[in-house]
Write a protein that holds these residues in place. Structure first.
Motif, mmCIF file in Angstrom:
data_model
loop_
_atom_site.group_PDB
_atom_site.id
_atom_site.type_symbol
_atom_site.label_atom_id
_atom_site.label_comp_id
_atom_site.label_asym_id
_atom_site.label_seq_id
_atom_site.Cartn_x
_atom_site.Cartn_y
_atom_site.Cartn_z
ATOM 1 N N ALA A 102 1.070 -1.201 0.097
ATOM 2 C CA ALA A 102 -0.029 -0.018 0.021
ATOM 3 C C ALA A 102 0.816 1.249 -0.049
ATOM 4 N N VAL A 103 0.779 1.934 -0.770
ATOM 5 C CA VAL A 103 1.408 3.222 -1.038
ATOM 6 C C VAL A 103 0.410 4.639 -0.655
ATOM 7 N N LEU A 104 0.564 5.123 0.456
ATOM 8 C CA LEU A 104 -0.130 6.261 0.852
ATOM 9 C C LEU A 104 0.343 7.418 0.607
ATOM 10 N N ASP A 105 -0.438 8.526 0.042
ATOM 11 C CA ASP A 105 0.187 9.927 -0.167
ATOM 12 C C ASP A 105 0.121 10.618 1.074
ATOM 13 N N VAL A 106 1.175 11.147 1.575
ATOM 14 C CA VAL A 106 0.812 12.029 2.908
ATOM 15 C C VAL A 106 1.590 13.429 2.577
ATOM 16 N N THR A 163 -6.726 7.149 5.229
ATOM 17 C CA THR A 163 -6.002 6.037 6.289
ATOM 18 C C THR A 163 -7.268 5.093 6.599
ATOM 19 N N GLN A 164 -8.269 5.560 6.862
ATOM 20 C CA GLN A 164 -9.474 4.719 7.145
ATOM 21 C C GLN A 164 -9.644 3.472 6.259
ATOM 22 N N SER A 165 -9.402 3.982 4.827
ATOM 23 C CA SER A 165 -9.897 3.034 3.596
ATOM 24 C C SER A 165 -8.653 1.937 3.630
ATOM 25 N N LEU A 166 -7.316 2.350 4.165
ATOM 26 C CA LEU A 166 -6.165 1.512 4.055
ATOM 27 C C LEU A 166 -6.332 0.597 5.333
#
Length: 699
Positions: free
Chosen positions: A298-302, A336-339
């Protein structure tokens, strides 16, 4: 975790498992410090000091093992080691600085009071410590993201022994000469962390890759914005509906395409149009379908844009950034909730990794099988993520690919990167061709990508471009709860491509392809070739496949010609298949082989009109703005979108009235009440009186 005390280095962070021995509190003028006496797995005892702003130390038990993440290594200060220079603030003596000083004056004072002279560990606000419960076999392998590249904390050059001020070396020499006075100093501040219905009568359906919804388009209209035209792709719209695919044929292959034709007049132009549908079905029973084991990163844009409200545009009014209002639902919160919801779909033998990225990439969680990972702890870390900085999407992807490149498992395993982002890269590789090449190269090596778009301003154009790559698909998130429900319904289908490189070639000089609807590779169609990069499994409802159609609009070049086709494709197991088909095109208008092709034609016409309207409004907005050649430091990049107010020109309004009447009739004809949502969208657009004689948009 094999790290020991010998691996601790000043200024660097590491993860280590220790046995807790004792704790002592030291009250200093600026706060309370705790000294923990611990032992590593080799039995070597050493001291750890906690900063006053670190998380409270709870649940420590003598003799129990505790896992410490991001422990900062340091050398205690030596107050007797002074220089000839003096402090410019108070005239006191200067001594060399250490990381303990960077962590705060209380830590340095406590180390001096305790007489510590060997390397120590420091627990600050970037560190976590958790007790390992007896019998627990799972690992919390999360590493927080820091402002710097590797989590290191730099020690100040010098510290005053009297007033405790920090100063840099370039501001003094060995002697305190007046013209070399120390006229600058740095305050002591510790660095903060950067923060389906699966029931089927018989078999699994199939649907093209690319977009899996048109949520972004709908929500922009509802919130008073003109959407980007790419936000209503045909395949995304088709995936909102179930399609009859035609009579089943005998087949030994997994993919069982079915072909149907239609002739119908366009409701606005009156032109007669001919269509061919490719019904997407399989011979794979629902009972026999099993998603492959996953290596998922999972690659999360922060980046900073993720802190903006979910229902607003971050870049608006000539590139000015809009910050989130207090208590506003942000894109990061939804991401974040989706992840967290996504991680709950994984099996114990799947492997999960997590990458965070803004202007740089950070591996927050290495690739590890879920069964030995402390997943509740990982989800807590995910919910604590904060965002800031610019957006280097390419860096985030490359970090994920590097993790997956060492894969040595079964070649039938699925390697997938799931991006959660608003698709607004503004640093690093940002060009469409650069990014396409990057993702396509990974796909060629078996690493596929799912894009999950966050927010109204998510870049639909870039998502549409990249999701046409082999094995790729994309979703737009309206709410985390909705996405969680969707994951529960179809996660196994989302990550399990079954068919690649479907080509449909026209082997006749009597017809040519005018346009393709329902494939992200539609633009690649030539006069006699249609290409679909990937087919994913899809749910069925009453025997109809969700999104189970690709529609081809034909142009007749010679009367009375037969439509001869050659279809070819590759299945997931690597086997290649080819079939030759002849399809009869009806002579009479308003003739449809079945309701599936009729519904597809109606939706394709509807999407075509909305794209034409959206494109026209955006082009007018760009043209009427004049030329603004004033250069601003935060001016928009290529992928940063300003909002365009919801606008319906007279010509579009007139066409929408006719389109509404046509779509209402088709809803009754095919018996699908879910088409009402399209009529409701047209109602929101608010039409005016019709104007006759408008031409059908070219596409």
């Amino acid at each position: 975790m094999d790290t020991t005390y010998a691996d601790i280095q000043a200024e660097a962070r590491l993860d280590i498992a220790v046995e807790f021995i004792t704790r002592r509190a030291i009250d200093c003028p600026d706060g309370r410090v705790h000294r923990l006496l611990v032992a590593d797995q080799n039995g070597t005892e050493f001291a750890i000091l906690t900063t006053p702003d670190s998380d409270p130390i709870r649940d420590l038990k003598t003799g129990a093992t505790h896992r410490i993440t991001s422990l900062l290594g340091a050398t205690p200060p030596d107050a007797t080691e002074t220089t000839d220079a003096t402090c410019p603030n108070c005239g006191g003596a200067l001594r060399p600085g250490t990381v303990a000083d960077a962590a705060g004056p209380t830590v340095a004072e406590a180390a001096t009071e305790l007489g510590l002279d060997a390397r120590i560990g420091i627990i600050d606000n970037a560190t976590t410590i958790r007790r390992v419960r007896p019998g627990t076999t799972t690992v919390d392998d999360w590493t927080p993201m820091h402002d710097d590249d590797d989590g290191r904390v730099a020690a100040p050059d010098y510290v005053c022994t009297d007033c405790r001020r920090h100063t840099a070396s370039q501001h003094h020499h060995d002697a305190p000469e007046a013209d070399h006075a120390l006229d600058e100093f740095v305050e002591n501040v510790s660095p903060a962390p950067a923060t389906s219905d699966m029931a089927s009568p018989e078999t699994v359906g199939l649907a093209a890759g690319g977009a899996k919804d048109v949520t972004n388009f709908r929500e922009n209209v509802i919130d008073g914005y003109t959407p980007q035209p790419e936000a209503i792709s045909d395949e995304g719209l088709f995936y909102d509906y179930h399609f009859e695919t035609g009579e089943r044929t005998d087949s030994d292959s997994l993919f069982a395409p079915r072909y149907a034709a239609a002739v119908t007049e366009h409701p606005i132009s009156g032109k007669t149009e001919q269509y061919l549908s490719v019904g997407l079905d399989s011979t794979l029973s629902v009972a026999d379908f099993e998603r492959p084991r996953l290596d998922l990163v999972a690659v999360l844009d922060v980046s900073g844009s993720m802190t903006s409200p979910f229902d607003a545009y971050y870049y608006d009014e000539h590139g000015r950034k809009r910050e989130a209002e207090p208590d506003a639902s942000t894109k990061l919160a939804a991401a974040t909730q989706s992840l967290c919801a996504l991680t709950q779909q994984l099996h114990p033998d799947d492997r999960l990794g997590v990458v965070l990225y803004n202007h740089r990439a950070h591996v927050a969680k290495p690739l590890r099988d879920v069964g030995t990972t402390d997943m509740p702890a990982i989800r807590r870390h995910i919910r604590d993520i904060t965002a800031d900085g610019s957006t280097n999407l390419a860096d985030g992807f490359e970090a994920a690919v590097d993790m997956l490149a060492d894969h040595t498992g079964n070649p039938r395993d699925e390697q997938r990167v799931v991006f959660l982002t608003d698709m607004i890269p503004n640093t690093g590789a940002t060009g469409d061709s650069e990014l396409t090449e990057l993702f396509a190269d990974a796909a060629a090596n078996g690493i596929h990508t799912t894009f999950v778009g966050m927010g109204l301003d998510a870049n639909a154009e870039l998502a549409d471009t990249l999701s046409g790559i082999r094995g790729a698909n994309h979703y737009f998130v309206h709410s985390a709860q909705e996405f969680k429900q969707r994951l529960g319904d179809e996660f196994a289908y989302m990550v399990s491509p079954l068919v690649y490189d479907l080509d449909l070639e026209l082997r006749t000089d009597g017809y040519q392809i005018a346009s393709v609807h329902g494939s992200p590779s539609a633009d690649a169609a030539t006069g006699d070739l249609m290409h679909v990069g990937t087919l994913f499994p899809s749910a069925k409802q009453d025997g109809e496949a969700r999104g189970g159609v690709v529609l081809v609009r034909l142009e007749e070049t010679r009367a009375d010609a037969d439509l001869e086709l050659v279809a070819s494709w590759t299945e997931r197991n690597g086997s290649d298949h080819t079939e030759h088909v002849t399809v009869e095109i009806p002579d009479d208008p308003e003739t449809f082989a079945h309701d599936g092709i009729r519904k597809a034609v109606a939706l394709a016409r509807y999407a075509r009109e909305l794209r034409a309207w959206s494109r026209d409004v955006h082009e007018r907005a760009d043209a009427t703005g004049g030329i603004d050649d004033w250069l601003l430091g935060d001016a928009r990049g290529d992928h940063e979108r300003e909002s365009v107010p919801l606008t319906v020109p007279q010509q579009s309004a007139s066409r929408f009235v006719q389109l509404h009447d046509y779509l209402a009739d088709e809803m009754d004809a095919v018996g699908d009440d879910t088409l009402q949502q399209e009529l409701d969208l047209l109602d929101i657009l608010g039409w005016e009186a019709p104007t006759a004689g408008a031409e059908v948009p070219n596409e």
